[in-house]
Scaffold this motif. Structure first.
Motif, PDB file in Angstrom:
ATOM      1  N   ASP A 136      43.224  40.357  36.175  1.00  0.00           N
ATOM      2  CA  ASP A 136      42.385  39.462  35.712  1.00  0.00           C
ATOM      3  C   ASP A 136      41.207  38.994  36.679  1.00  0.00           C
ATOM      4  OD1 ASP A 136      43.167  36.393  36.116  1.00  0.00           O
ATOM      5  OD2 ASP A 136      44.762  37.733  35.964  1.00  0.00           O
ATOM      6  N   LEU A 137      40.081  38.538  36.368  1.00  0.00           N
ATOM      7  CA  LEU A 137      39.319  38.042  37.232  1.00  0.00           C
ATOM      8  C   LEU A 137      39.567  36.728  38.068  1.00  0.00           C
ATOM      9  CD1 LEU A 137      37.052  35.480  36.232  1.00  0.00           C
ATOM     10  CD2 LEU A 137      36.528  37.225  34.768  1.00  0.00           C
ATOM     11  N   PHE A 138      40.298  36.020  37.379  1.00  0.00           N
ATOM     12  CA  PHE A 138      41.041  34.633  38.339  1.00  0.00           C
ATOM     13  C   PHE A 138      41.815  35.163  39.340  1.00  0.00           C
ATOM     14  CE2 PHE A 138      39.632  33.127  34.032  1.00  0.00           C
ATOM     15  CZ  PHE A 138      38.606  32.338  34.561  1.00  0.00           C
ATOM     16  N   THR A 139      43.017  36.144  39.009  1.00  0.00           N
ATOM     17  CA  THR A 139      43.730  36.343  39.962  1.00  0.00           C
ATOM     18  C   THR A 139      42.903  37.288  41.093  1.00  0.00           C
ATOM     19  OG1 THR A 139      45.678  36.671  38.348  1.00  0.00           O
ATOM     20  CG2 THR A 139      45.908  38.172  40.474  1.00  0.00           C
ATOM     21  N   LEU A 140      42.227  38.079  40.472  1.00  0.00           N
ATOM     22  CA  LEU A 140      41.343  38.826  41.702  1.00  0.00           C
ATOM     23  C   LEU A 140      40.413  37.891  42.634  1.00  0.00           C
ATOM     24  CD1 LEU A 140      40.098  41.379  42.747  1.00  0.00           C
ATOM     25  CD2 LEU A 140      38.230  41.254  41.095  1.00  0.00           C
ATOM     26  N   ALA A 141      40.049  36.621  42.291  1.00  0.00           N
ATOM     27  CA  ALA A 141      39.492  35.692  42.967  1.00  0.00           C
ATOM     28  C   ALA A 141      40.309  35.208  44.063  1.00  0.00           C
ATOM     29  CB  ALA A 141      38.961  34.461  42.214  1.00  0.00           C
ATOM     30  N   LEU A 197      38.840  44.879  48.358  1.00  0.00           N
ATOM     31  CA  LEU A 197      39.466  45.086  47.007  1.00  0.00           C
ATOM     32  C   LEU A 197      40.485  45.813  47.023  1.00  0.00           C
ATOM     33  CD1 LEU A 197      35.988  46.190  45.232  1.00  0.00           C
ATOM     34  CD2 LEU A 197      37.331  44.270  44.831  1.00  0.00           C
ATOM     35  N   PRO A 198      41.627  45.685  46.232  1.00  0.00           N
ATOM     36  CA  PRO A 198      42.637  46.621  46.129  1.00  0.00           C
ATOM     37  C   PRO A 198      42.228  47.919  45.433  1.00  0.00           C
ATOM     38  CG  PRO A 198      43.143  44.479  44.998  1.00  0.00           C
ATOM     39  CD  PRO A 198      41.690  44.587  45.126  1.00  0.00           C
ATOM     40  N   ALA A 199      42.919  48.894  46.128  1.00  0.00           N
ATOM     41  CA  ALA A 199      42.710  50.296  45.852  1.00  0.00           C
ATOM     42  C   ALA A 199      42.892  50.502  44.338  1.00  0.00           C
ATOM     43  CB  ALA A 199      43.739  51.316  46.482  1.00  0.00           C
ATOM     44  N   GLY A 200      41.848  51.534  43.940  1.00  0.00           N
ATOM     45  CA  GLY A 200      41.984  51.901  42.409  1.00  0.00           C
ATOM     46  C   GLY A 200      41.878  50.577  41.576  1.00  0.00           C
ATOM     47  N   LEU A 201      41.138  49.645  41.809  1.00  0.00           N
ATOM     48  CA  LEU A 201      41.104  48.406  40.828  1.00  0.00           C
ATOM     49  C   LEU A 201      40.404  48.386  39.577  1.00  0.00           C
ATOM     50  CD1 LEU A 201      41.575  45.312  40.772  1.00  0.00           C
ATOM     51  CD2 LEU A 201      39.370  44.967  41.970  1.00  0.00           C
ATOM     52  N   ARG A 202      41.172  48.083  38.728  1.00  0.00           N
ATOM     53  CA  ARG A 202      40.492  47.542  37.342  1.00  0.00           C
ATOM     54  C   ARG A 202      40.758  46.016  36.942  1.00  0.00           C
ATOM     55  NH1 ARG A 202      43.031  52.454  37.003  1.00  0.00           N
ATOM     56  NH2 ARG A 202      41.729  54.437  36.083  1.00  0.00           N
ATOM     57  N   VAL A 203      39.753  45.649  36.028  1.00  0.00           N
ATOM     58  CA  VAL A 203      40.025  44.226  35.734  1.00  0.00           C
ATOM     59  C   VAL A 203      40.009  44.189  34.230  1.00  0.00           C
ATOM     60  CG1 VAL A 203      39.041  43.402  37.574  1.00  0.00           C
ATOM     61  CG2 VAL A 203      37.485  43.733  35.858  1.00  0.00           C
ATOM     62  N   THR A 204      40.704  43.101  33.621  1.00  0.00           N
ATOM     63  CA  THR A 204      40.865  43.070  32.214  1.00  0.00           C
ATOM     64  C   THR A 204      40.334  41.678  31.862  1.00  0.00           C
ATOM     65  OG1 THR A 204      42.346  43.478  30.233  1.00  0.00           O
ATOM     66  CG2 THR A 204      43.443  42.593  32.448  1.00  0.00           C
ATOM     67  N   ASN A 205      39.836  41.538  30.707  1.00  0.00           N
ATOM     68  CA  ASN A 205      39.850  40.002  30.140  1.00  0.00           C
ATOM     69  C   ASN A 205      40.597  39.825  28.842  1.00  0.00           C
ATOM     70  OD1 ASN A 205      38.642  41.752  28.302  1.00  0.00           O
ATOM     71  ND2 ASN A 205      36.477  40.750  28.320  1.00  0.00           N
ATOM     72  N   GLY A 206      41.697  40.724  28.816  1.00  0.00           N
ATOM     73  CA  GLY A 206      42.547  40.814  27.767  1.00  0.00           C
ATOM     74  C   GLY A 206      41.937  41.713  26.478  1.00  0.00           C
ATOM     75  N   LYS A 207      40.807  41.735  26.196  1.00  0.00           N
ATOM     76  CA  LYS A 207      40.452  42.498  25.036  1.00  0.00           C
ATOM     77  C   LYS A 207      39.917  43.841  25.865  1.00  0.00           C
ATOM     78  CE  LYS A 207      36.965  39.556  24.684  1.00  0.00           C
ATOM     79  NZ  LYS A 207      37.304  38.319  25.505  1.00  0.00           N
ATOM     80  N   LYS A 208      39.561  44.421  26.878  1.00  0.00           N
ATOM     81  CA  LYS A 208      39.136  45.566  27.491  1.00  0.00           C
ATOM     82  C   LYS A 208      39.765  45.918  28.962  1.00  0.00           C
ATOM     83  CE  LYS A 208      34.904  45.591  24.590  1.00  0.00           C
ATOM     84  NZ  LYS A 208      33.603  45.927  24.462  1.00  0.00           N
ATOM     85  N   ILE A 209      39.780  47.022  29.284  1.00  0.00           N
ATOM     86  CA  ILE A 209      40.115  47.204  30.838  1.00  0.00           C
ATOM     87  C   ILE A 209      38.795  47.879  31.239  1.00  0.00           C
ATOM     88  CG2 ILE A 209      41.416  48.528  32.333  1.00  0.00           C
ATOM     89  CD1 ILE A 209      43.751  48.414  30.400  1.00  0.00           C
TER      90      ILE A 209
END
Length: 224
Positions: free
Chosen positions: A121-126, A136-148
């Motif tokens: 999620d974007l807060f953990t990413l912060a 950035l971590p390798a192969g990163l995706r972020v989620t807001n819970g609704k989408k990836i």
């Protein structure tokens, strides 16, 4: 008169006695923000042993939003186990991370997707970026819970002086490219690289722009 060696020792001792901040993840941090239209927001980061928990609350008109995520810590790397968004005390959306799969969706609409690399999620990413020189971590995706969302990359957009608590402190600014939109972070380089500003748009409907107004690290108030 001090010899050069004696002088060097004294300078080193004086330097070590000064308060210093590093990119090491704190045991606890409480960040106060001002959101859009002056709406107050708070983010807390807590680390205990090999576990972490991040809680962000935003008080918007008519309801209160709580973003919560938690997982494990290894060195300065965060590995999330869950993320959830709660509105007025009710679960709105969530994500669970386990064994290369992410289960996510609005309440009652959960689906599971196999993923490679890292999903956050974007807060953990912060906090991940804060502790790792904005890498950035390798192969990163972020989620807001609704989408990836896949992350196309990140770019530094400059440095500036940021004002809060009656003073100024230097910040480095970055833009993370998420799908067709962006997440903007500013990190206070002399204060544990904490996120001093986070700006993002949630599914093109609501924009959050959180600006730091006060901070406590490990129970002590910090000012620029």
């Amino acid at each position: 008169m001090h010899t050069p060696t004696r002088t060097a020792v004294l300078i080193l001792a004086a330097t070590l006695s000064l308060p210093a901040f590093s990119a090491e993840l704190p045991k606890s941090a409480v960040l106060q923000f001002s959101g859009s239209y002056g709406i107050p927001a708070t983010m807390t980061f807590n680390r205990s042993g090999s576990s972490y928990k991040i809680v962000s609350t935003v008080k918007v008109p008519l309801y209160r939003i709580r973003f919560e995520s938690g997982g494990t810590v290894s060195g300065n790397s965060l590995k999330p186990r869950y993320y959830k968004e709660i509105r007025n005390g009710k679960l709105y959306a969530s994500a669970k991370f386990s064994g290369g799969k992410v289960s996510y969706g609005k309440a009652g609409e959960e689906k599971t997707q196999a993923v490679s690399g890292t999903t956050m999620d974007l807060f953990t990413l912060a906090w991940q970026l804060a502790a790792n020189d904005a890498r950035l971590p390798a192969g990163l995706r972020v989620t807001n819970g609704k989408k990836i969302y896949p992350i196309a990359g990140m770019s530094k957009t400059g440095s500036a002086q940021y004002k809060f608590s009656g003073g100024t402190t230097p910040v480095d600014r970055y833009v993370v490219h998420r799908g067709n939109d962006v997440i903007t972070y500013a990190f206070a380089s002399k204060i544990n690289h904490i996120p001093a500003q986070i700006s993002f748009t949630d599914d093109y409907t609501k924009t959050y722009n959180l600006k730091l107004t006060g901070v406590k690290i490990n129970g002590k108030a910090v000012k620029p």
